[in-house]
Design a protein around this motif. Sequence first.
Motif, mmCIF file in Angstrom:
data_model
loop_
_atom_site.group_PDB
_atom_site.id
_atom_site.type_symbol
_atom_site.label_atom_id
_atom_site.label_comp_id
_atom_site.label_asym_id
_atom_site.label_seq_id
_atom_site.Cartn_x
_atom_site.Cartn_y
_atom_site.Cartn_z
ATOM 1 N N TYR A 73 -9.781 -9.435 -0.266
ATOM 2 C CA TYR A 73 -9.494 -9.213 -1.685
ATOM 3 C C TYR A 73 -8.389 -8.161 -1.767
ATOM 4 O O TYR A 73 -8.582 -7.013 -1.392
ATOM 5 C CB TYR A 73 -10.771 -8.725 -2.374
ATOM 6 C CG TYR A 73 -10.780 -8.785 -3.884
ATOM 7 C CD1 TYR A 73 -9.671 -9.167 -4.624
ATOM 8 C CD2 TYR A 73 -11.940 -8.456 -4.582
ATOM 9 C CE1 TYR A 73 -9.716 -9.230 -5.999
ATOM 10 C CE2 TYR A 73 -11.995 -8.513 -5.960
ATOM 11 C CZ TYR A 73 -10.884 -8.891 -6.672
ATOM 12 O OH TYR A 73 -10.920 -8.938 -8.044
ATOM 13 N N ARG B 91 -13.421 -4.461 -8.753
ATOM 14 C CA ARG B 91 -13.253 -5.311 -7.562
ATOM 15 C C ARG B 91 -14.539 -5.330 -6.739
ATOM 16 O O ARG B 91 -14.994 -6.380 -6.283
ATOM 17 C CB ARG B 91 -12.101 -4.812 -6.688
ATOM 18 C CG ARG B 91 -10.722 -5.182 -7.176
ATOM 19 C CD ARG B 91 -10.277 -4.274 -8.280
ATOM 20 N NE ARG B 91 -8.891 -4.557 -8.669
ATOM 21 C CZ ARG B 91 -8.366 -4.102 -9.810
ATOM 22 N NH1 ARG B 91 -9.091 -3.380 -10.648
ATOM 23 N NH2 ARG B 91 -7.125 -4.372 -10.118
ATOM 24 N N TYR C 292 -6.590 -2.065 -2.380
ATOM 25 C CA TYR C 292 -6.084 -1.757 -3.724
ATOM 26 C C TYR C 292 -4.926 -0.778 -3.580
ATOM 27 O O TYR C 292 -5.041 0.239 -2.892
ATOM 28 C CB TYR C 292 -7.182 -1.125 -4.582
ATOM 29 C CG TYR C 292 -6.723 -0.623 -5.934
ATOM 30 C CD1 TYR C 292 -6.658 -1.479 -7.028
ATOM 31 C CD2 TYR C 292 -6.367 0.707 -6.122
ATOM 32 C CE1 TYR C 292 -6.247 -1.023 -8.270
ATOM 33 C CE2 TYR C 292 -5.957 1.169 -7.357
ATOM 34 C CZ TYR C 292 -5.895 0.304 -8.431
ATOM 35 O OH TYR C 292 -5.486 0.758 -9.669
#
Length: 324
Positions: A143, A173, A223
């Motif tokens: 991700y 997330r 991220y």
Amino acid sequence: MGIIGTGYAARSRAEALRKDGQVEIVAVVGRSPERSATFAAEFGAVAYFDWSSLFREQRLDLVFVSTINRDHGAIARAALEAGIHTVVEYPLALSLAEARSLVQLAAERRLLLHVEHIELLSGIHLLLRRELEGLGKLFAVRYITLTATHPAPDRWTYWPELFGFPLMGAVSRIHRLVDLLGKVERVSCQLRYDGPDLPQRYSSCYCTAQLSFANGLLAVLTYGKGDSLWCSQRLLEFHGQRGGLLINGEEAMLLRAGSAHPLETGSRHGLFEQDTRMVLDHLRQGRALYINTENMLHALAVAEAAERSAQTQQVVHVQDEIPT
């Protein structure tokens, strides 16, 4: 109704409330006097520049907290202690202990404490829930959310004190993965900041965490944002024994041996309105909301473990319970 904040989320809330027709926005609180006055005038409300004054002077049924992350916990506590139903944009607080205390306070006062996670309402998330089982036993998940900005904006989201640890400020997330895959047992995380104004403000951050789930699955969560990044990317991959799912931005693909099938993801438009409408339906008619409080708190516990791992460079076990 009261609204604390004047940004995108606050405006989306205000527009949804105005469409409802059965509620009144009586007060708006913002950090900028000019923006607060303009926002309040547009929606027929009174502008305040201090949320504590709002709670002393107005008798509210419901307040929406859409301001900087650092203040979420303090505002939510004050609202609940004043007997006001409370909706908070994620994260509920920047520490698990504070979040658990707020959940307990709301239960004791028999008040609504709803933490928005509109990603769980999105077409992409509903697609994932529908399609994951068909992949068989999952093997790996990746991700990635990277936002390249040149120059980095002068916004509160680039101040660690205001935004929080990156995976705490962006805890949605983690929450998405927990909702889909279950609980996380261990976290290994690394973080890098860059910029001339450190440690007060960064111009770039890059945070990557390896999440070990209770079911044995391994996920990598990344991220980052800022002007040291040169390629924006929103990517979510699931790899299973019978196939894979690839979400690239707003496009989805189901992968099988020798084939790839596009899937419809729907639109993200209107999710704040949907969340607002669900809150009102819950208060009026008792309809269920979509957030699992245990999962919301577990996501915060994972984010907190990631922060400890980044600080210590050690693998950290996730602790849901607060030591007494």
